[in-house]
Motif scaffolding. Structure first.
Motif, PDB file in Angstrom:
ATOM      1  N   ARG A  59       0.852  -1.184   0.000  1.00  0.00           N
ATOM      2  CA  ARG A  59       0.000   0.000   0.000  1.00  0.00           C
ATOM      3  C   ARG A  59       0.892   1.240   0.000  1.00  0.00           C
ATOM      4  NH1 ARG A  59      -5.247  -0.825   0.876  1.00  0.00           N
ATOM      5  NH2 ARG A  59      -5.538   1.307   1.659  1.00  0.00           N
ATOM      6  N   VAL A  60       0.714   2.066  -1.022  1.00  0.00           N
ATOM      7  CA  VAL A  60       1.566   3.242  -1.236  1.00  0.00           C
ATOM      8  C   VAL A  60       0.725   4.510  -1.082  1.00  0.00           C
ATOM      9  CG1 VAL A  60       3.100   4.437  -2.849  1.00  0.00           C
ATOM     10  CG2 VAL A  60       2.976   1.914  -2.856  1.00  0.00           C
ATOM     11  N   LEU A  61       1.279   5.497  -0.392  1.00  0.00           N
ATOM     12  CA  LEU A  61       0.667   6.823  -0.320  1.00  0.00           C
ATOM     13  C   LEU A  61       1.531   7.774  -1.137  1.00  0.00           C
ATOM     14  CD1 LEU A  61      -1.244   9.008   0.759  1.00  0.00           C
ATOM     15  CD2 LEU A  61       0.231   9.174   2.796  1.00  0.00           C
ATOM     16  N   HIS A  62       0.949   8.340  -2.208  1.00  0.00           N
ATOM     17  CA  HIS A  62       1.681   9.305  -3.036  1.00  0.00           C
ATOM     18  C   HIS A  62       1.105  10.689  -2.783  1.00  0.00           C
ATOM     19  CE1 HIS A  62       3.282  10.611  -7.251  1.00  0.00           C
ATOM     20  NE2 HIS A  62       3.903  11.202  -6.247  1.00  0.00           N
ATOM     21  N   VAL A  63       1.954  11.608  -2.329  1.00  0.00           N
ATOM     22  CA  VAL A  63       1.531  12.974  -2.017  1.00  0.00           C
ATOM     23  C   VAL A  63       2.218  13.938  -2.984  1.00  0.00           C
ATOM     24  CG1 VAL A  63       1.427  14.761  -0.245  1.00  0.00           C
ATOM     25  CG2 VAL A  63       1.285  12.340   0.414  1.00  0.00           C
ATOM     26  N   ASP A  64       1.392  14.683  -3.713  1.00  0.00           N
ATOM     27  CA  ASP A  64       1.913  15.672  -4.669  1.00  0.00           C
ATOM     28  C   ASP A  64       0.810  16.697  -4.898  1.00  0.00           C
ATOM     29  OD1 ASP A  64       2.683  16.977  -7.262  1.00  0.00           O
ATOM     30  OD2 ASP A  64       4.339  15.538  -7.117  1.00  0.00           O
ATOM     31  N   ASP A  65       1.177  17.968  -5.009  1.00  0.00           N
ATOM     32  CA  ASP A  65       0.161  19.008  -5.132  1.00  0.00           C
ATOM     33  C   ASP A  65      -0.430  19.095  -6.536  1.00  0.00           C
ATOM     34  OD1 ASP A  65       2.655  19.936  -6.016  1.00  0.00           O
ATOM     35  OD2 ASP A  65       2.011  22.031  -5.806  1.00  0.00           O
TER      36      ASP A  65
ATOM     37  N   GLU B 216      -2.714   5.009  -2.907  1.00  0.00           N
ATOM     38  CA  GLU B 216      -3.634   6.051  -2.455  1.00  0.00           C
ATOM     39  C   GLU B 216      -2.963   7.397  -2.722  1.00  0.00           C
ATOM     40  OE1 GLU B 216      -5.714   5.725   1.227  1.00  0.00           O
ATOM     41  OE2 GLU B 216      -5.195   3.606   1.434  1.00  0.00           O
ATOM     42  N   THR B 217      -3.763   8.410  -3.050  1.00  0.00           N
ATOM     43  CA  THR B 217      -3.187   9.706  -3.437  1.00  0.00           C
ATOM     44  C   THR B 217      -3.686  10.822  -2.532  1.00  0.00           C
ATOM     45  OG1 THR B 217      -4.956  10.167  -5.024  1.00  0.00           O
ATOM     46  CG2 THR B 217      -3.030   8.941  -5.829  1.00  0.00           C
ATOM     47  N   ALA B 218      -2.855  11.839  -2.395  1.00  0.00           N
ATOM     48  CA  ALA B 218      -3.215  13.048  -1.652  1.00  0.00           C
ATOM     49  C   ALA B 218      -2.549  14.227  -2.349  1.00  0.00           C
ATOM     50  CB  ALA B 218      -2.757  12.949  -0.207  1.00  0.00           C
ATOM     51  N   THR B 219      -3.212  15.382  -2.352  1.00  0.00           N
ATOM     52  CA  THR B 219      -2.670  16.560  -3.045  1.00  0.00           C
ATOM     53  C   THR B 219      -2.100  17.597  -2.087  1.00  0.00           C
ATOM     54  OG1 THR B 219      -4.902  17.507  -3.096  1.00  0.00           O
ATOM     55  CG2 THR B 219      -4.173  16.280  -5.035  1.00  0.00           C
ATOM     56  N   GLY B 220      -1.831  17.168  -0.869  1.00  0.00           N
ATOM     57  CA  GLY B 220      -1.212  18.066   0.093  1.00  0.00           C
ATOM     58  C   GLY B 220      -0.828  17.312   1.353  1.00  0.00           C
ATOM     59  N   VAL B 221       0.025  17.933   2.152  1.00  0.00           N
ATOM     60  CA  VAL B 221       0.531  17.275   3.354  1.00  0.00           C
ATOM     61  C   VAL B 221      -0.582  16.997   4.355  1.00  0.00           C
ATOM     62  CG1 VAL B 221       1.994  17.637   5.379  1.00  0.00           C
ATOM     63  CG2 VAL B 221       2.873  18.156   3.099  1.00  0.00           C
ATOM     64  N   LEU B 222      -1.500  17.956   4.539  1.00  0.00           N
ATOM     65  CA  LEU B 222      -2.578  17.753   5.506  1.00  0.00           C
ATOM     66  C   LEU B 222      -3.431  16.544   5.127  1.00  0.00           C
ATOM     67  CD1 LEU B 222      -3.750  21.414   6.248  1.00  0.00           C
ATOM     68  CD2 LEU B 222      -2.400  19.893   7.707  1.00  0.00           C
ATOM     69  N   GLU B 223      -3.757  16.431   3.845  1.00  0.00           N
ATOM     70  CA  GLU B 223      -4.538  15.274   3.382  1.00  0.00           C
ATOM     71  C   GLU B 223      -3.716  13.995   3.530  1.00  0.00           C
ATOM     72  OE1 GLU B 223      -6.871  13.670  -0.631  1.00  0.00           O
ATOM     73  OE2 GLU B 223      -5.783  15.588  -0.660  1.00  0.00           O
ATOM     74  N   GLY B 224      -2.417  14.087   3.269  1.00  0.00           N
ATOM     75  CA  GLY B 224      -1.552  12.916   3.404  1.00  0.00           C
ATOM     76  C   GLY B 224      -1.484  12.414   4.828  1.00  0.00           C
ATOM     77  N   LYS B 225      -1.437  13.338   5.803  1.00  0.00           N
ATOM     78  CA  LYS B 225      -1.400  12.944   7.212  1.00  0.00           C
ATOM     79  C   LYS B 225      -2.620  12.107   7.586  1.00  0.00           C
ATOM     80  CE  LYS B 225       1.112  17.026   8.935  1.00  0.00           C
ATOM     81  NZ  LYS B 225       0.993  18.240   9.785  1.00  0.00           N
TER      82      LYS B 225
ATOM     83  N   LYS C  97      -0.511   6.845 -10.058  1.00  0.00           N
ATOM     84  CA  LYS C  97      -1.303   5.719  -9.557  1.00  0.00           C
ATOM     85  C   LYS C  97      -1.552   4.718 -10.676  1.00  0.00           C
ATOM     86  CE  LYS C  97      -6.008   4.696  -7.916  1.00  0.00           C
ATOM     87  NZ  LYS C  97      -5.670   3.732  -6.847  1.00  0.00           N
ATOM     88  N   THR C  98      -1.981   5.223 -11.845  1.00  0.00           N
ATOM     89  CA  THR C  98      -2.281   4.351 -12.981  1.00  0.00           C
ATOM     90  C   THR C  98      -1.056   3.547 -13.408  1.00  0.00           C
ATOM     91  OG1 THR C  98      -4.005   5.851 -13.774  1.00  0.00           O
ATOM     92  CG2 THR C  98      -3.068   4.292 -15.364  1.00  0.00           C
ATOM     93  N   PHE C  99       0.068   4.228 -13.583  1.00  0.00           N
ATOM     94  CA  PHE C  99       1.257   3.550 -14.094  1.00  0.00           C
ATOM     95  C   PHE C  99       1.913   2.653 -13.043  1.00  0.00           C
ATOM     96  CE2 PHE C  99       0.997   6.666 -17.534  1.00  0.00           C
ATOM     97  CZ  PHE C  99       1.317   5.872 -18.628  1.00  0.00           C
ATOM     98  N   LEU C 100       1.945   3.079 -11.813  1.00  0.00           N
ATOM     99  CA  LEU C 100       2.550   2.236 -10.769  1.00  0.00           C
ATOM    100  C   LEU C 100       1.794   0.930 -10.601  1.00  0.00           C
ATOM    101  CD1 LEU C 100       3.444   4.880  -8.010  1.00  0.00           C
ATOM    102  CD2 LEU C 100       5.051   3.575  -9.415  1.00  0.00           C
ATOM    103  N   GLU C 101       0.475   0.989 -10.575  1.00  0.00           N
ATOM    104  CA  GLU C 101      -0.321  -0.230 -10.418  1.00  0.00           C
ATOM    105  C   GLU C 101      -0.267  -1.092 -11.674  1.00  0.00           C
ATOM    106  OE1 GLU C 101      -4.203   1.012  -9.219  1.00  0.00           O
ATOM    107  OE2 GLU C 101      -3.593   1.393  -7.128  1.00  0.00           O
TER     108      GLU C 101
END
Length: 381
Positions: free
Chosen positions: A6-12, A34-43, A21-25
């Protein structure tokens, strides 16, 4: 397929995290991103069983290294890969100093996701191996410290690394006196050749590691001890350590010796037979020949002789009584007649029952005593 990652990718940049996500999987079917577009969402997503964090460096609000600090506060060893388009020696140096697991600069094209997927998988596998090794070490330490049996830890050269308190009680030496020494300091001199051969066989996989050896204590007394050895292998499959559980069984063996001497002088015999239709004998001790006229070897080798011993008028009754006791899980007491080798009819008292051996086999065992000259009643249907 091996366990998922399970990977969390955080990038704005929303489009970038979805693309990753598409290419890694796609390139590695173990990855679940799982993706997040900011640090707060990533936390907020960190507690979702994440195995690896992939983060950009330059993001509004908090950068990737600040996010790393947040992650490390709760997950000190979680793999963290800085995947950034803002590459420089300064950032790379800061990332390494901050404790990132890996550092990868973004490039054009989709090949970069194959590289990133490999980096993720390698980082997670190393992390899982390290955790497994730590858990294994914790179990070994717990076993070592709390085992009621003596435990000796040896290195790959079969020198003593440590001993627990139970082991020092058995051998009579303190841990300080033993650490760094070889097995020769505690194994009785007449057992050393056999001990060394057993250790060699153990290391070569030719021994179960369970043996009985004599220990020479510091005060010079000899004790009989059961040894149960366990090999611990390193990450590369090489021998790391050997653990020996030891138990002082001197009193047990002395009691057994006295019991065997008592049995050998009984006016009868003890036996064990299989739980089969023929009652195949496995063990006979005591005054077998005096009671039956046959040697123990004759009875063990010929099941028909053993069966003919029981008087023909009593055989069915004896069988019914023992079968009933077996079905109820109870011992039995029987008085019946036997016919010895010379044709003499004798009356015997038998007490027996079912046992289960350490190997899981079911056996009947019992004691048979000649009571021909005693007034103990008659056989009753």
């Amino acid at each position: 397929m091996r366990g998922e990652i399970r990977v969390l990718h955080v990038d704005d940049e929303p489009s970038l995290v979805e693309l990753s996500k598409t290419f890694l999987e796609r390139v590695n079917d173990r990855l679940r991103v799982e993706t997040a577009t900011g640090v707060l969402e990533g936390k907020e997503l960190l507690d979702n069983g994440i195995d690896c964090v992939v983060s950009d460096f330059d993001m509004p609000g908090a950068n990737g290294l600040e996010f790393l600090s947040t992650v490390r506060a709760s997950y000190p060893s979680l793999p963290f890969i800085l995947f950034t388009g803002k590459g420089s020696e300064e950032i790379a140096s800061k990332a390494i100093s901050a404790g990132v697991t890996d550092y990868l600069q973004k490039e054009h094209g989709t090949d970069q996701y194959t590289v990133l997927a490999n980096r993720i998988e390698n980082a997670v596998e190393q992390h899982r191996s390290k955790l497994a090794l730590e858990r294994s070490q914790q179990r070994l330490d717990l076993f070592f410290e709390h085992s009621p049996l003596g435990v000796i830890e040896w290195d790959s050269e079969i020198r003593i690394r440590r001993v627990n308190e139970a082991a020092t009680d058995i051998v009579g030496y303190s841990e300080r006196e033993l650490v760094g020494d070889s097995w020769q300091s505690i194994v009785s001199a007449d057992e050393r050749t056999r001990f060394e051969s057993n250790m060699t066989a153990l290391l070569e996989g030719r021994s179960s590691g369970r043996e009985l050896f004599k220990i020479r204590r510091k005060d010079g007394t000899i004790r009989n001890c059961e040894w149960n050895d366990h090999l611990v292998m390193g990450d590369g499959g090489e021998l790391s350590r050997v653990f020996s559980q030891i138990q002082d069984v001197t009193e047990r063996y002395e009691n057994r010796r006295r019991l065997e001497a008592l049995i050998d002088n009984l006016p009868g015999m003890v036996y064990q037979h299989r739980d089969d239709d023929e009652w195949t004998l496995e063990l006979i001790r005591g005054s077998c020949e005096a009671l039956t006229g046959y040697t123990a070897e004759e009875l063990l080798e010929n099941v028909e002789i053993a069966e003919r011993l029981i008087h023909p008028d009593d055989r069915d009754w004896v069988r019914r009584q023992t079968d009933a006791s077996k079905a109820e899980g109870e011992d039995f007491d029987l008085i019946y007649r036997i016919i010895d080798k010379d044709g003499t009819v004798r009356r015997v008292w038998e007490r027996g029952g079912m046992i289960v051996t350490p190997d899981g086999d079911s056996l009947h065992e019992g004691l048979l005593i000649d009571i021909t000259d005693l007034d103990v009643g008659t056989l009753e249907e």
